[in-house]
Design a protein around this motif. Structure first.
Motif, mmCIF file in Angstrom:
data_model
loop_
_atom_site.group_PDB
_atom_site.id
_atom_site.type_symbol
_atom_site.label_atom_id
_atom_site.label_comp_id
_atom_site.label_asym_id
_atom_site.label_seq_id
_atom_site.Cartn_x
_atom_site.Cartn_y
_atom_site.Cartn_z
ATOM 1 N N THR A 181 5.852 -3.038 -10.835
ATOM 2 C CA THR A 181 4.392 -3.006 -10.985
ATOM 3 C C THR A 181 3.712 -2.377 -9.776
ATOM 4 O O THR A 181 2.754 -1.607 -9.920
ATOM 5 N N ILE A 182 4.200 -2.687 -8.569
ATOM 6 C CA ILE A 182 3.614 -2.100 -7.357
ATOM 7 C C ILE A 182 3.791 -0.589 -7.364
ATOM 8 O O ILE A 182 2.844 0.156 -7.059
ATOM 9 N N ILE A 183 4.991 -0.103 -7.696
ATOM 10 C CA ILE A 183 5.234 1.340 -7.756
ATOM 11 C C ILE A 183 4.373 1.977 -8.846
ATOM 12 O O ILE A 183 3.811 3.064 -8.670
ATOM 13 N N GLN A 184 4.225 1.289 -9.961
ATOM 14 C CA GLN A 184 3.395 1.770 -11.066
ATOM 15 C C GLN A 184 1.955 1.984 -10.605
ATOM 16 O O GLN A 184 1.372 3.060 -10.815
ATOM 17 N N PHE A 185 1.367 0.984 -9.960
ATOM 18 C CA PHE A 185 -0.018 1.079 -9.499
ATOM 19 C C PHE A 185 -0.167 2.107 -8.375
ATOM 20 O O PHE A 185 -1.142 2.856 -8.329
ATOM 21 N N LEU A 186 0.798 2.114 -7.451
ATOM 22 C CA LEU A 186 0.735 3.032 -6.319
ATOM 23 C C LEU A 186 0.769 4.489 -6.796
ATOM 24 O O LEU A 186 0.009 5.331 -6.306
#
Length: 296
Positions: A181-186
């Motif tokens: 999720t963090i990579i997705q948002f970033l």
């Protein structure tokens, strides 16, 4: 353990909560557009969410596999494109009408899942998806339906979100949800920031409504709701996920009436009933399997 026996039920509750939050996102998006352009909205939204998640779950950032980075970047790119299309479309259509059109992803998901995952859709899934779209149509549409620029872009976003649901269902089975999720948002945030710098003017003054809208989009609509979706899809099917999430349109209409002063009609009652029946219908096959096992 109680948790292991009720994972599917808890996933359903979580997805329903995400639908409620996303329903409010249509209003928040309208507020954000008062003094921000689409790329800047996406920049604040996704970078803010990535920073917030990273601050809370910083321990999860260690030893991140390449497979998660690649999957997160792929879904993040789709998220960036889809959210830009949705916010742009919102400039040319009403919040309640967009809520209906976007909910048509419930019809796309079974067929996209069939194409990508070779999972043939059940009759229950197809009928439930069609009923959901019809119910949200009763809720949201006034007058004759027409494909304007805003409507066409909203339909394109519905197809992209349907694809996103199918791919997340595929990736989430064996991945760390927080890292993904963090990579997705970033990814979505960096792409948005690049486009904002290149194509849009820097905002000078932000209204109170815009600040409130962006805050809601960062904390609730993105950080909480998308994380809920990613976790819950570990424990339920793509088609059932799409049915539950499509209820965001029901809440989108309710919030539009309460906060944007859009017209309330008796048709909303009939639409809500139809959506409720569709959600029950989407569970019928699972209920039949349980009953058959009990009889045996």
């Amino acid at each position: 353990m109680w948790w292991s026996k009720n994972k599917s039920f808890l996933a359903d509750i979580a997805l329903f909560l995400a639908a409620v939050i996303w329903g409010g996102g249509f209003v928040a998006g309208k507020w954000a557009l008062i003094s921000l352009t689409p790329f800047y909205i996406s920049t604040f939204r996704f970078l803010g969410s990535a920073i917030l998640l990273a601050a809370i779950f910083h321990r999860h950032l260690k030893q991140m596999p390449k497979s998660i980075k690649k999957a997160g970047m792929l879904i993040g790119t789709l998220l960036f494109l889809g959210q830009f299309i949705q916010v742009t479309a919102l400039q040319y259509t009403t919040a309640s009408k967009q809520a209906f059109i976007i909910a048509s992803y419930t019809v796309f998901v079974p067929f996209l899942s069939w194409i990508i995952l070779k999972k043939k859709p059940t009759y229950y899934a197809i009928i439930a998806g069609i009923m959901t779209m019809a119910g949200i149509g009763i809720l949201s549409l006034n007058g004759n339906f027409s494909i304007s620029i805003g409507d066409g872009l909203s339909l394109l976003y519905a197809m992209m979100f349907g694809l996103q649901i199918v791919l997340i269902g595929l990736f989430m089975k064996e991945m760390n949800v927080i890292q993904f999720t963090i990579i997705q948002f970033l990814t979505a945030g960096i792409l948005s920031m690049g486009c904002a710098i290149c194509f849009e003017k820097i905002p000078q003054v932000l209204s109170k409504e815009t600040i409130a809208g962006v805050f809601y989009l960062i904390v609730f609509n993105t950080t909480i709701a998308f994380t809920i979706q990613n976790i819950a899809q570990k424990y339920t099917s793509d088609t059932h996920t799409s049915i539950l999430l499509s209820m965001e349109a029901l809440f989108g209409v309710i919030f539009s009436v309460l906060l944007l002063k859009e017209e309330f009609t008796i048709k909303m009652i009939f639409g809500a009933i139809l959506i409720f029946i569709a959600v029950i219908l989407s569970k019928m096959e699972k209920i039949k399997k349980i009953d058959n096992n009990y009889i045996m």
